[in-house]
Motif scaffolding. Sequence first.
Motif, short mmCIF file in Angstrom:
data_model
loop_
_atom_site.label_atom_id
_atom_site.label_comp_id
_atom_site.label_asym_id
_atom_site.label_seq_id
_atom_site.Cartn_x
_atom_site.Cartn_y
_atom_site.Cartn_z
N ARG A 1 -0.52 -3.06 7.74
CA ARG A 1 0.19 -4.22 8.29
C ARG A 1 -0.69 -5.47 8.20
O ARG A 1 -0.20 -6.57 7.93
N GLU A 2 -1.98 -5.30 8.41
CA GLU A 2 -2.90 -6.44 8.29
C GLU A 2 -2.93 -6.96 6.84
O GLU A 2 -2.97 -8.17 6.60
N ASP B 1 0.16 -9.00 6.26
CA ASP B 1 0.30 -10.20 7.09
C ASP B 1 0.11 -11.46 6.25
O ASP B 1 -0.82 -11.55 5.45
#
Length: 368
Positions: free
Chosen positions: A11-12, A15
């Motif tokens: 998810r990072e 982002d």
Amino acid sequence: MDDADLLAAAREALDGLILPDGIPLLEAKTVSGPVLSGGRMSLAISIKEAEAAAYSDIRAKAEAALRAAPGGDGAIVVLTAEKAAAPAPPNLGKAKTPAAKPPVLSGVRHVIAVASGKGGVGKSTTSVNLALGLRALGLKVGILDADIHGPSLPTLLALHGRPRLGKDRRLRPMQAYGLEAMSMGLMVDEETAMVWRGPMVMSAITQMLSDVDWGELDILVIDMPPGTGDAQLAIAQGTDLAGAVIVSTPQDLALIDARRGIAMFRKVDVPILGVVENMAHFVCPDCGSQHALFGSGGAEAEAARLNVPYLGAIPLTMDLRTASDSGQPIVARDPDGPLGMVYTDMARTLWSTLDAAPHSQQKTLQGV
């Protein structure tokens, strides 16, 4: 890192990516994932069919971001889209200007499908050995395992490891016995269940065609998934199939489904190149006697009834079974043996038909 840490890292990595409509990728309701399954990351973006080109760049960026994240080796991002209903039936008698063939398959002369109406009739074994038979004729051959839920190619060709990315960020096929090969089974762990809905499966198949650098090939053999559903229609209507080979056993139950497969291809104007009768009889390894376990001559009779070519019969032998299970297909292990010669003769017949067909009969590849 445990699964929670890997998902957090994924998810990072995603982002900051923005969809074409301006919504951050991780906040969009049309995005499913990232999901971690068998140590591999996957993510799906739901789009409308007309948005495929606009979303191709963000798909590539998202996939590259996941691959760069911890645990992201072999990650895949797919665009899922339901096709809109056609406003009118095809072939209304009006001439159409064919669309230009995209560069991704411009080096492939012929694409053929090896199909069956049901599973368990030896379609994948036939696909691999026909491909090797074509290779034995001196042709440049590729094979695509389009069965997302039950890929067999890694086992049949003893393929290990993951496909590598080329300079243009497209996957490079793996090589085995002179074939260029690609399968979803090379992208995920062996025991991972691909719990994907139809649109996601169709998108993955399309991407294995368009996002793989197949290079210059005389023929690409597609080992089709069993049945006559969305995935089969996506390939039949979305690739320039030069024809289809139907595999069946002599058993009546298999022949019923083989008829459905032939009917499907005829509906989308794909020529039937021939019918193969697999498991025509069992050869006893001790005494050499033949036993018609599934009946006799059913596929040959059906081919005659439907007025399609009959390519021949393949017996069920211990050598064929052990060769397939060991990742040494019979045409590669014993090309001059009885079975090797049968497959090579079928391949020669296929190539003669394809080479004689005018190129104008082929369809044009269409995107998702």
